[in-house]
Design a protein around this motif. Structure first.
Motif, PDB file in Angstrom:
ATOM      1  N   ILE A 171      55.335  44.541  41.904  1.00 31.09           N
ATOM      2  CA  ILE A 171      54.214  45.308  42.460  1.00 31.09           C
ATOM      3  C   ILE A 171      53.170  44.300  42.928  1.00 31.09           C
ATOM      4  O   ILE A 171      52.808  43.364  42.200  1.00 31.09           O
ATOM      5  N   LYS A 172      52.709  44.498  44.153  1.00 27.78           N
ATOM      6  CA  LYS A 172      51.743  43.585  44.755  1.00 27.78           C
ATOM      7  C   LYS A 172      50.360  44.235  44.773  1.00 27.78           C
ATOM      8  O   LYS A 172      50.212  45.364  45.256  1.00 27.78           O
ATOM      9  N   PHE A 173      49.371  43.528  44.234  1.00 29.79           N
ATOM     10  CA  PHE A 173      47.974  43.976  44.243  1.00 29.79           C
ATOM     11  C   PHE A 173      47.192  43.167  45.276  1.00 29.79           C
ATOM     12  O   PHE A 173      47.269  41.931  45.285  1.00 29.79           O
ATOM     13  N   LYS A 174      46.455  43.872  46.124  1.00 26.04           N
ATOM     14  CA  LYS A 174      45.463  43.215  46.985  1.00 26.04           C
ATOM     15  C   LYS A 174      44.094  43.651  46.472  1.00 26.04           C
ATOM     16  O   LYS A 174      43.759  44.843  46.519  1.00 26.04           O
ATOM     17  N   LEU A 175      43.330  42.705  45.960  1.00 27.47           N
ATOM     18  CA  LEU A 175      42.030  42.991  45.370  1.00 27.47           C
ATOM     19  C   LEU A 175      40.918  42.828  46.408  1.00 27.47           C
ATOM     20  O   LEU A 175      41.030  42.015  47.338  1.00 27.47           O
ATOM     21  N   SER A 209      61.237  42.561  31.136  1.00 28.72           N
ATOM     22  CA  SER A 209      61.511  41.183  30.726  1.00 28.72           C
ATOM     23  C   SER A 209      61.279  40.249  31.908  1.00 28.72           C
ATOM     24  O   SER A 209      61.395  40.646  33.063  1.00 28.72           O
ATOM     25  N   GLY A 210      60.952  39.006  31.591  1.00 32.33           N
ATOM     26  CA  GLY A 210      60.773  38.005  32.626  1.00 32.33           C
ATOM     27  C   GLY A 210      59.575  38.252  33.516  1.00 32.33           C
ATOM     28  O   GLY A 210      59.613  37.917  34.706  1.00 32.33           O
ATOM     29  N   LEU A 211      58.492  38.803  32.971  1.00 37.54           N
ATOM     30  CA  LEU A 211      57.316  39.124  33.782  1.00 37.54           C
ATOM     31  C   LEU A 211      56.625  37.856  34.284  1.00 37.54           C
ATOM     32  O   LEU A 211      56.347  36.940  33.515  1.00 37.54           O
ATOM     33  N   THR A 212      56.364  37.818  35.578  1.00 32.64           N
ATOM     34  CA  THR A 212      55.559  36.762  36.201  1.00 32.64           C
ATOM     35  C   THR A 212      54.365  37.431  36.866  1.00 32.64           C
ATOM     36  O   THR A 212      54.527  38.293  37.737  1.00 32.64           O
ATOM     37  N   ASP A 213      53.175  37.047  36.447  1.00 30.60           N
ATOM     38  CA  ASP A 213      51.956  37.693  36.931  1.00 30.60           C
ATOM     39  C   ASP A 213      51.291  36.823  37.982  1.00 30.60           C
ATOM     40  O   ASP A 213      50.615  35.833  37.657  1.00 30.60           O
ATOM     41  N   GLY A 214      51.491  37.176  39.228  1.00 34.75           N
ATOM     42  CA  GLY A 214      50.901  36.416  40.324  1.00 34.75           C
ATOM     43  C   GLY A 214      49.449  36.728  40.582  1.00 34.75           C
ATOM     44  O   GLY A 214      48.853  36.151  41.496  1.00 34.75           O
ATOM     45  N   THR A 215      48.858  37.648  39.785  1.00 37.47           N
ATOM     46  CA  THR A 215      47.427  37.942  39.949  1.00 37.47           C
ATOM     47  C   THR A 215      46.570  37.087  39.014  1.00 37.47           C
ATOM     48  O   THR A 215      45.338  37.230  39.002  1.00 37.47           O
ATOM     49  N   ARG A 216      47.205  36.212  38.218  1.00 37.16           N
ATOM     50  CA  ARG A 216      46.441  35.361  37.306  1.00 37.16           C
ATOM     51  C   ARG A 216      45.719  34.256  38.068  1.00 37.16           C
ATOM     52  O   ARG A 216      46.133  33.852  39.163  1.00 37.16           O
ATOM     53  N   ASP A 217      44.669  33.726  37.469  1.00 35.92           N
ATOM     54  CA  ASP A 217      43.966  32.582  38.044  1.00 35.92           C
ATOM     55  C   ASP A 217      44.813  31.330  37.903  1.00 35.92           C
ATOM     56  O   ASP A 217      45.889  31.353  37.298  1.00 35.92           O
ATOM     57  N   SER A 242      44.383  37.656  34.161  1.00 32.91           N
ATOM     58  CA  SER A 242      45.125  38.557  35.041  1.00 32.91           C
ATOM     59  C   SER A 242      44.146  39.344  35.911  1.00 32.91           C
ATOM     60  O   SER A 242      42.958  39.489  35.550  1.00 32.91           O
ATOM     61  N   ALA A 243      44.635  39.842  37.053  1.00 30.92           N
ATOM     62  CA  ALA A 243      43.821  40.611  38.003  1.00 30.92           C
ATOM     63  C   ALA A 243      42.659  39.788  38.527  1.00 30.92           C
ATOM     64  O   ALA A 243      41.631  40.340  38.926  1.00 30.92           O
ATOM     65  N   ASN A 244      42.819  38.463  38.587  1.00 36.11           N
ATOM     66  CA  ASN A 244      41.758  37.582  39.064  1.00 36.11           C
ATOM     67  C   ASN A 244      41.878  37.292  40.560  1.00 36.11           C
ATOM     68  O   ASN A 244      40.918  36.865  41.192  1.00 36.11           O
ATOM     69  N   GLN A 245      43.072  37.525  41.113  1.00 34.69           N
ATOM     70  CA  GLN A 245      43.283  37.287  42.540  1.00 34.69           C
ATOM     71  C   GLN A 245      44.397  38.203  43.047  1.00 34.69           C
ATOM     72  O   GLN A 245      45.153  38.766  42.273  1.00 34.69           O
ATOM     73  N   SER A 246      44.434  38.353  44.351  1.00 41.50           N
ATOM     74  CA  SER A 246      45.526  39.133  44.931  1.00 41.50           C
ATOM     75  C   SER A 246      46.836  38.405  44.667  1.00 41.50           C
ATOM     76  O   SER A 246      46.917  37.173  44.740  1.00 41.50           O
ATOM     77  N   GLY A 247      47.885  39.173  44.367  1.00 41.71           N
ATOM     78  CA  GLY A 247      49.160  38.552  44.068  1.00 41.71           C
ATOM     79  C   GLY A 247      50.203  39.576  43.661  1.00 41.71           C
ATOM     80  O   GLY A 247      49.943  40.786  43.636  1.00 41.71           O
ATOM     81  N   THR A 248      51.368  39.061  43.334  1.00 48.53           N
ATOM     82  CA  THR A 248      52.509  39.918  43.008  1.00 48.53           C
ATOM     83  C   THR A 248      52.898  39.735  41.553  1.00 48.53           C
ATOM     84  O   THR A 248      53.057  38.604  41.075  1.00 48.53           O
TER      85      THR A 248
END
Length: 858
Positions: A361-365, A391-399, A405-411
């Motif tokens: 899921i991609k977030f654009k903030l 499983s295997g979660l990669t949080d692309g919204t982290r700084d 988390s939820a610090n930047q737009s990402g996937t």
């Protein structure tokens, strides 16, 4: 007592002359076709004026395959170093089936690879090959749907990175697919010694070509993404290494197949299989990379289109707030329309739903309205009864520090659970695939909810499993997977995205069953192909779909305008590998050709041009009760193909009670609309046939036998070293057109083109429609003409043949006349020649008789 005619033995002689311009008419009584047509026509094809000998065949592989029964084959044409692959399905005595590959250039002889390309699943049926988009071959056998693109597939993505985590990526995807190695079109490895090769399917190696080589002692390591991390491949062999230096020469980096372990990887907006390589020291410049993916079950790769959520609900203190409309509309900082998540605490959550299973899921903030608190993300999916953490979660919204988390737009991506572990659910009045997001602490709040704000939400779908189908075909740039028999949907057809053999999702595909096509009732589809024709000023491309007893066609360019037509409810296809397409002239319109499909129905051969379904007449005796009847229970083993070089359709049939292998080879001349037979030595009939093409564009036919050998047809003047027997036999005729008269043939004359191989023309006479007759031998003697070497009118022993060398003859044709003493009410003549080194061999021009009436009233 019969009346003696005036003159008796000394009666007046009459003459009759004939050309060899008739046709084989096996469906007619021999008394009705006369001396101008043929009761038998074997290994002789039609010309515009006469007949001539066919070519035989030569073997491609001298060493027979381990699995001897070659059932089917196909050619993969590539623009790579190996320009052609010939694949065959071969069966062993226990029914086990394997795919073997031969890389010998067409049409040269050469051996198959000893190790099979693929070992099919137990219970696999007939392999049905088809071209597939992107230079691939698709194969369906009822148990698996497979794909292969040779050993040099296009690289789908190539990046250099600074570390194993993929930092500082540089995209060289276009550069490494440029075979010219022009200035600037290369990937430097050195400052960034990690590089990532990405593929649309799992690999077993990559091919590397270098612009500059590595001068430093080094090693090359390779890893594959397995869902949660990169894991070292097994069986690594680096053929780019020389003198202890990796990337020191062009070569292949090989490893064990990763089909069972590789998983797609989210990277730089791609969702593909990923392989991470590390050069331990030194530097090099790569100018070309191609991929070696083994033959394997088809996969479904993301089409590149982000999906919109159908639900976005934020739960704050147990009360849901609907932001679905807000996150489906992109806004900006000056007029933000967003989901306001500021102040959500650890016990709150967000539910996002999609129409498909997701893998990311991609977030654009909203710029400046992000979370600044240290916290972690949790994503859960619905397993049918409870929420389960992915499983295997990669949080692309982290700084960049990885704490917020939820610090930047990402996937945010994860390893999608296997199908059967995740289920849709109904929430907020909507049914779909649901994902529950929560954070470990309170998201940054702001004045009047202007803290953490999500402007746009999209998803990347998870892989769907590609099912097993009965056969594959091409239509409109798509691979069509037909006959989902394992799922009891034999009339179902699924299809890929146009020009994408590995993509079965998206609006232009069958979407995992949502847009599948269903042809008629539940009976199975057995064959299908694409037809392309012009009708009036319109050009049409249609897909022909056949059941055993029905004919359908599909018209349209996309799922939204696909339309199925029921062409014929009584005629279908009983032998799927008899379906072939051919271009033929259209009667009444000189110079106009149409593409037609030809196949075997329960009643015989038929053709279809998209408008009219017609019977191809002339061989109905094989489908009626009698000694020539095909074994209907084995008709699925019949084979057919189109020989474009001779514009002929070839049909192999199992004829006779209990016969299961093809023992009858019929050929239809599509220009002249006439049939003839090919008869190789007993036990050496082809059992399959398919068209191949060389680099110059010349087409020929390869045919498989059940002795493990592949043959090139219409090549050589013998059946692989055994004599080629050419036979034409006329019908029966009353020479003076009176059924009450008995006539005597006193002389026979034959004219033919001279050939260089010594041979004998054996002529048989059959009187009164009997089966056997008396032989006359014509042999070449010193006078360069065919003569009867004895004065007797009946010669039973064939005289040894002499050389009919064109270089010694005084003309391009030779002729012979011999005395005979053939008496009968009706007369039939059989001409037979056996050769093994002469192109076209027997080329008769004409023949004639001198006869007289002997008696009447008989």
């Amino acid at each position: 007592m019969a009346e003696q005619l005036p003159g008796g033995q000394d009666g007046q002689l009459e003459t009759a002359q004939f050309t060899f311009h008739g046709q084989w008419m096996p469906d007619e009584n021999t008394a009705l076709i006369g001396l101008k047509n043929f009761r038998t026509l074997q290994n002789l094809r039609y010309t515009n004026t006469s007949i001539e000998g066919v070519q035989g065949y030569t073997k491609i592989n001298a060493t027979p395959l381990a699995n001897t029964r070659i059932l089917n084959g196909v050619q993969l044409v590539t623009d790579r170093d190996v320009s052609s692959w010939v694949l065959v399905q071969a069966e062993d005595a226990s029914g086990g089936k394997r795919i073997f590959a031969n890389r010998t250039p067409i049409p040269e002889p050469g051996e198959f690879e000893v190790a099979p390309l693929y070992s099919e699943a137990d219970g696999a049926g007939l392999a049905r090959f088809s071209e597939a988009p992107g230079g691939n071959i698709a194969l369906c056998d009822g148990k698996e749907s497979l794909i292969w693109g040779g050993e040099e597939m296009r690289c789908a993505g190539f990046f250099t990175v600074s570390d194993a985590a993929g930092a500082s990526p540089k995209d060289y995807s276009e550069a490494v697919n440029d075979t010219l190695a022009t200035a600037g079109h290369f990937a430097p490895i050195g400052a960034q010694r990690f590089f990532l090769a990405m593929s649309t399917r799992p690999l077993k190696g990559i091919n590397v070509k270098l612009r500059t080589t590595n001068p430093t002692s080094s090693l090359l390591a390779a890893k594959v993404w397995t869902g949660a991390a990169f894991s070292a491949v097994s069986g690594l062999v680096d053929n780019t290494a020389a003198d202890g230096k990796a990337l020191a020469r062009d070569g292949k980096v090989c490893f064990d197949s990763t089909v069972s372990t590789a998983r797609p990887y989210h990277f730089q907006g791609l969702y593909l299989y990923a392989y991470l390589f590390e050069l331990s020291a030194g530097s090099a410049e790569i100018h070309n990379v191609s991929l070696d993916a083994p033959m394997q079950p088809m996969v479904d790769i993301w089409d590149g289109v982000y999906r919109e959520p159908v639900v976005f609900q934020a739960s704050r203190a147990g009360v849901y707030e609907d932001f679905t409309a807000e996150v489906n509309y992109e806004s900006n900082i000056y007029d933000p329309i967003a989901a306001k998540l500021d102040g959500l605490v650890a016990t709150d959550h967000v539910v996002i739903m999609f129409e498909e299973r997701m893998s990311a899921i991609k977030f654009k903030l909203i710029a400046g309205k992000v979370n600044t608190t240290a916290l972690a993300l949790t994503v859960k999916y619905w397993d049918g009864s409870a929420w389960q953490a992915v499983s295997g979660l990669t949080d692309g919204t982290r700084d960049s520090a990885g704490s917020k988390s939820a610090n930047q737009s990402g996937t945010m991506s994860w390893q999608a659970p296997d199908e059967g572990s995740e289920f849709p659910t109904t929430l907020f009045g909507v049914t779909g695939w649901a994902y529950r997001l929560s954070w470990s602490s309170t998201l940054t709040a702001g004045t009047e909810h202007d803290g953490t704000q999500v402007d746009l939400v999209t998803g990347i779908p998870a892989q769907a499993k590609v099912r097993a189908y009965k056969f594959a075909a091409m239509f409109g740039g798509r691979v069509m997977l037909c006959g989902h028999t394992e799922g009891k949907e034999g009339n179902r057809v699924d299809f890929s995205l146009p020009n994408a053999a590995d993509v079965f999702n998206g609006e232009l595909s069958s979407q995992g069953g949502k847009q599948s096509l269903y042809f008629g009732g539940t009976t199975d589809l057995v064959a299908g192909c694409q037809l392309y024709n012009r009708f009036g000023s319109n050009i049409f491309s249609i897909f022909l779909a056949l059941k055993k007893g029905e004919t359908f066609l599909l018209h349209g360019d996309n799922p939204e305008d696909f339309k199925i037509y029921h062409v014929n409810p009584a005629i279908g296809c009983v032998a799927p590998l008899t379906l072939a397409t051919a271009d033929i002239g259209f009667e009444g319109a000189e110079g106009v050709t149409r593409q037609v499909a030809i196949w075997l129905s329960h009643a015989g051969l038929v053709s279809f041009d998209g408008a009219a379904l017609l019977e191809i007449k002339g061989i109905s005796r094989y489908f009626k009760s009698g000694p020539w009847q095909v074994n209907k229970s084995a008709l699925e083993n019949a084979r057919g193909w189109y020989d474009s070089q001779h514009r002929e359709y070839n049909l192999l049939l199992p004829v006779g009670a209990g016969v299961t292998e093809c023992n009858t080879w019929l050929v239809h001349d599509l220009e002249r609309k006439r049939w003839f037979e090919k008869v190789p030595p007993a036990g050496k009939f082809p059992q399959s046939g398919f068209q191949v093409i060389d680099q110059a564009g010349v087409r020929c036919i390869y045919a498989g036998r059940h002795d493990g050998r592949l043959m090139r047809l219409e090549d050589g003047a013998s059946w692989d070293g055994e004599k080629l027997n050419q036979v034409c036999e006329t019908g029966d005729a009353w020479l003076d057109d009176n059924i009450f008269h008995e006539t005597r043939v006193r002389r026979l004359k034959l004219i033919a083109r001279a050939i260089t191989e010594q041979h004998t023309v054996r002529v048989s006479h059959l009187a009164n429609a009997v089966v056997t007759g008396i032989d006359v031998a014509f042999a070449d003697t010193d006078d360069d003409q065919w003569t009867n070497t004895e004065d007797e009118s009946r010669v039973r022993d064939i005289t040894p043949a002499l050389d009919l060398s064109l270089g010694q003859a005084s003309a391009e044709i030779v002729q012979a006349i011999t005395s005979t003493n053939f008496l009968g009410r009706t007369h039939r003549f059989r001409f037979e020649v056996s050769t093994m080194s002469q192109h076209k061999a027997f080329q008769p021009i004409g023949w004639g008789l001198e006869h007289r009436r002997e008696r009447t009233g008989v």
